[in-house]
Motif scaffolding. Structure first.
Motif, PDB file in Angstrom:
ATOM      1  N   PHE A 126      12.306  19.568 -37.000  1.00  0.00           N
ATOM      2  CA  PHE A 126      13.141  18.794 -37.909  1.00  0.00           C
ATOM      3  C   PHE A 126      12.297  17.871 -38.797  1.00  0.00           C
ATOM      4  O   PHE A 126      12.485  17.817 -40.014  1.00  0.00           O
ATOM      5  N   LEU A 127      11.355  17.154 -38.211  1.00  0.00           N
ATOM      6  CA  LEU A 127      10.527  16.238 -38.985  1.00  0.00           C
ATOM      7  C   LEU A 127       9.599  16.981 -39.947  1.00  0.00           C
ATOM      8  O   LEU A 127       9.348  16.511 -41.058  1.00  0.00           O
ATOM      9  N   MET A 128       9.108  18.144 -39.534  1.00  0.00           N
ATOM     10  CA  MET A 128       8.269  18.933 -40.439  1.00  0.00           C
ATOM     11  C   MET A 128       9.074  19.363 -41.665  1.00  0.00           C
ATOM     12  O   MET A 128       8.549  19.402 -42.775  1.00  0.00           O
ATOM     13  N   SER A 129      10.348  19.657 -41.453  1.00  0.00           N
ATOM     14  CA  SER A 129      11.196  20.063 -42.565  1.00  0.00           C
ATOM     15  C   SER A 129      11.658  18.869 -43.389  1.00  0.00           C
ATOM     16  O   SER A 129      11.468  18.831 -44.603  1.00  0.00           O
ATOM     17  N   ALA A 130      12.273  17.892 -42.737  1.00  0.00           N
ATOM     18  CA  ALA A 130      12.906  16.791 -43.461  1.00  0.00           C
ATOM     19  C   ALA A 130      11.912  15.752 -43.968  1.00  0.00           C
ATOM     20  O   ALA A 130      12.028  15.295 -45.102  1.00  0.00           O
ATOM     21  N   ALA A 131      10.960  15.366 -43.155  1.00  0.00           N
ATOM     22  CA  ALA A 131      10.036  14.302 -43.551  1.00  0.00           C
ATOM     23  C   ALA A 131       8.826  14.841 -44.315  1.00  0.00           C
ATOM     24  O   ALA A 131       8.354  14.199 -45.245  1.00  0.00           O
ATOM     25  N   ASP A 132       8.332  16.010 -43.912  1.00  0.00           N
ATOM     26  CA  ASP A 132       7.136  16.567 -44.540  1.00  0.00           C
ATOM     27  C   ASP A 132       7.456  17.582 -45.629  1.00  0.00           C
ATOM     28  O   ASP A 132       6.544  18.101 -46.265  1.00  0.00           O
ATOM     29  N   ASN A 133       8.737  17.910 -45.807  1.00  0.00           N
ATOM     30  CA  ASN A 133       9.183  18.873 -46.826  1.00  0.00           C
ATOM     31  C   ASN A 133       8.508  20.234 -46.705  1.00  0.00           C
ATOM     32  O   ASN A 133       8.213  20.883 -47.702  1.00  0.00           O
TER      33      ASN A 133
END
Length: 181
Positions: A126-133
């Motif tokens: 999730f963080l790789m997708s949402a925060a790191d785009n």
């Protein structure tokens, strides 16, 4: 499989011979010269990296045209999703006058706590997708999982956050994550 991968000189000739035509093809789909050039350059980089595993069943120009057209269509699809998200995110801006500093701080604390409560793999995806785009394919490659597994984790993460009373979280999650992290 290609038995003898292209030499650097052969590859440069392919690039020089086909770049303009492929860029025009990409432009006809995406309607942006810079994006079209990027798509073609990315195609050539990927082709160079994987040429020994590609089995050309016809002429290179047919293969390249199909690959560039597919990349162009994928770009449009991802832009459509981004545009849709931006419209949703515009509904709640960081300067929302109804949200004072204390409310915003509380929101970030709840968001951080909810993300921390996710299973490790789901949180990471999730963080790789949402925060790191990061793109789903890049996440899958980096974590050595399938793209469908990435999609499952992201969907489950959003469901979890919605269930944790983050309404209208679906409309502001990307802004909040990018500002927070």
């Amino acid at each position: 499989m290609q038995e003898t991968p292209f030499s650097l000189e052969q590859f440069e000739l392919l690039f020089k011979e086909h770049f303009k035509q492929l860029a025009l093809l990409a432009y006809s789909v995406v309607k942006d010269k810079d994006v079209a050039k990027d798509i073609v350059q990315e195609f050539f980089v990927k082709f160079w990296e994987t040429q020994h595993t590609i089995q050309l069943r016809g002429a290179f120009d047919s293969y390249a045209a199909r690959a560039v057209k597919n990349r162009s269509l994928n770009y449009l699809a991802s832009q459509e999703v981004k545009d849709r998200h931006q419209q949703l995110f515009a509904a709640m801006t960081p300067d929302d006058p109804d949200m004072d500093h204390a409310d915003r701080e509380q929101f970030y604390q709840r968001l951080s706590h909810a993300i921390d409560c996710m299973p490790e793999q789901r949180r990471r995806v999730f963080l790789m997708s949402a925060a790191d785009n990061m793109k789903y394919a890049d996440i899958a490659r980096e974590l050595n999982i399938s793209v469908n597994t990435v999609k499952f984790h992201i969907k489950a993460a959003y469901v979890f956050l919605r269930n944790e009373s983050f309404v209208p979280l679906w409309a502001c999650i990307t802004w909040a994550l990018q500002s927070f992290f």
